[in-house]
Design a protein around this motif. Structure first.
Motif, PDB file in Angstrom:
ATOM      1  N   GLU A   1      -1.117  11.439  52.792  1.00  0.00           N
ATOM      2  CA  GLU A   1      -2.322  11.576  52.163  1.00  0.00           C
ATOM      3  C   GLU A   1      -2.308  11.442  50.788  1.00  0.00           C
ATOM      4  O   GLU A   1      -3.413  11.203  50.150  1.00  0.00           O
ATOM      5  CB  GLU A   1      -3.067  13.063  52.618  1.00  0.00           C
ATOM      6  CG  GLU A   1      -3.054  13.029  54.078  1.00  0.00           C
ATOM      7  CD  GLU A   1      -3.400  14.397  54.785  1.00  0.00           C
ATOM      8  OE1 GLU A   1      -4.052  15.368  53.836  1.00  0.00           O
ATOM      9  OE2 GLU A   1      -3.371  14.762  56.028  1.00  0.00           O
TER      10      GLU A   1
ATOM     11  N   ASN B   1      -3.478  14.292  60.630  1.00  0.00           N
ATOM     12  CA  ASN B   1      -4.122  14.573  59.303  1.00  0.00           C
ATOM     13  C   ASN B   1      -4.489  16.007  59.006  1.00  0.00           C
ATOM     14  O   ASN B   1      -5.321  16.723  59.638  1.00  0.00           O
ATOM     15  CB  ASN B   1      -5.579  13.802  59.289  1.00  0.00           C
ATOM     16  CG  ASN B   1      -6.453  13.787  58.073  1.00  0.00           C
ATOM     17  OD1 ASN B   1      -5.898  14.592  57.062  1.00  0.00           O
ATOM     18  ND2 ASN B   1      -7.345  12.986  57.968  1.00  0.00           N
ATOM     19  N   TYR B   2      -4.002  16.641  57.916  1.00  0.00           N
ATOM     20  CA  TYR B   2      -4.136  18.054  57.626  1.00  0.00           C
ATOM     21  C   TYR B   2      -5.110  18.271  56.603  1.00  0.00           C
ATOM     22  O   TYR B   2      -5.127  19.375  56.275  1.00  0.00           O
ATOM     23  CB  TYR B   2      -2.718  18.565  57.414  1.00  0.00           C
ATOM     24  CG  TYR B   2      -1.812  18.647  58.837  1.00  0.00           C
ATOM     25  CD1 TYR B   2      -0.843  17.653  58.949  1.00  0.00           C
ATOM     26  CD2 TYR B   2      -2.017  19.652  59.532  1.00  0.00           C
ATOM     27  CE1 TYR B   2      -0.175  17.583  59.911  1.00  0.00           C
ATOM     28  CE2 TYR B   2      -1.126  19.593  61.000  1.00  0.00           C
ATOM     29  CZ  TYR B   2      -0.448  18.616  60.892  1.00  0.00           C
ATOM     30  OH  TYR B   2       0.514  18.446  61.929  1.00  0.00           O
ATOM     31  N   GLU B   3      -5.418  17.121  55.960  1.00  0.00           N
ATOM     32  CA  GLU B   3      -6.515  17.245  54.963  1.00  0.00           C
ATOM     33  C   GLU B   3      -5.769  18.071  53.835  1.00  0.00           C
ATOM     34  O   GLU B   3      -6.711  19.091  53.446  1.00  0.00           O
ATOM     35  CB  GLU B   3      -7.765  17.597  55.371  1.00  0.00           C
ATOM     36  CG  GLU B   3      -8.300  16.607  56.515  1.00  0.00           C
ATOM     37  CD  GLU B   3      -9.951  17.272  56.793  1.00  0.00           C
ATOM     38  OE1 GLU B   3     -10.326  18.078  56.194  1.00  0.00           O
ATOM     39  OE2 GLU B   3     -10.243  16.706  57.930  1.00  0.00           O
ATOM     40  N   HIS B   4      -4.734  17.703  53.122  1.00  0.00           N
ATOM     41  CA  HIS B   4      -4.533  18.633  52.055  1.00  0.00           C
ATOM     42  C   HIS B   4      -5.351  17.946  50.942  1.00  0.00           C
ATOM     43  O   HIS B   4      -6.099  17.118  50.855  1.00  0.00           O
ATOM     44  CB  HIS B   4      -2.846  17.903  51.733  1.00  0.00           C
ATOM     45  CG  HIS B   4      -1.938  18.193  52.580  1.00  0.00           C
ATOM     46  ND1 HIS B   4      -1.669  17.534  53.747  1.00  0.00           N
ATOM     47  CD2 HIS B   4      -1.100  19.331  52.730  1.00  0.00           C
ATOM     48  CE1 HIS B   4      -0.699  17.976  54.478  1.00  0.00           C
ATOM     49  NE2 HIS B   4      -0.431  19.110  53.951  1.00  0.00           N
TER      50      HIS B   4
END
Length: 187
Positions: A43, A2-5
């Motif tokens: 995401e 999870n890179y939280e774009h």
């Protein structure tokens, strides 16, 4: 993974174009590795499962992203489209898209990077050929290059997102007012 774009632009194609951040200054690449591209597709909600991308998929995604950005910018500024960028976008949109399937538990979309990219390109085609063009605005943060859809009352939105840009500028403006206020100058 999870890179939280950030998804603040109001359209998947605009969010995709915004994955190269701060284009006018330090340029921050969100698609530095194949797994970061995979993370974006997941995401974004466009797919539920993605086949692992490779470096060629990342390069293709960057090319389509730049085509989307160039075409959105041209449309936003009322300029002619670059023919090469049009071909690049239309080629991607012409590939088979991610196709949702009905399962016993609901809808599920599994895709390859190419299928997910086609889906993003189709969103760009629909956006640029549709009724939301007059609603496109560029964020007023001079370092931000996101274009977003302004559906606010009176079309008075200034920032791509409050968390990403708006709060920074409101806080900076407040500090500047405090610094130049008569009370601050007297103290």
């Amino acid at each position: 993974m999870n890179y939280e774009h950030a998804f603040v632009c109001g359209n998947p194609a605009l969010d995709f174009a915004a994955t190269l951040r701060a284009r006018r200054t330090v340029r921050y690449e969100m698609f530095a590795t194949p797994d970061r591209l995979d993370a974006w597709f997941l995401e974004s909600g466009l797919v539920d499962e993605i086949a692992p991308a490779d470096e060629a998929d990342v390069e293709q995604a960057k090319e389509v992203r730049e085509a989307i950005y160039a075409l959105v910018t041209a449309r936003h500024l009322g300029q002619k489209y670059d023919e090469g960028m049009l071909r690049r976008l239309n080629r991607a949109a012409g590939m088979p898209p991610a196709t949702p399937q009905l399962t016993r538990t609901g809808r599920r979309t599994e895709a390859t990077a190419e299928q997910a990219l086609s889906t993003v390109a189709r969103h760009a085609v629909e956006l640029l050929g549709g009724p939301d063009v007059p609603l496109m605005k560029e964020c007023e943060n001079p370092e931000c290059t996101r274009v977003y859809i302004d559906r606010s009352r009176g079309m008075r939105r200034q920032w791509c997102g409050m968390e990403s840009c708006g709060n920074k500028f409101k806080a900076a403006a407040y500090r500047a007012r405090k610094k130049t206020s008569p009370r601050a100058a007297a103290g």
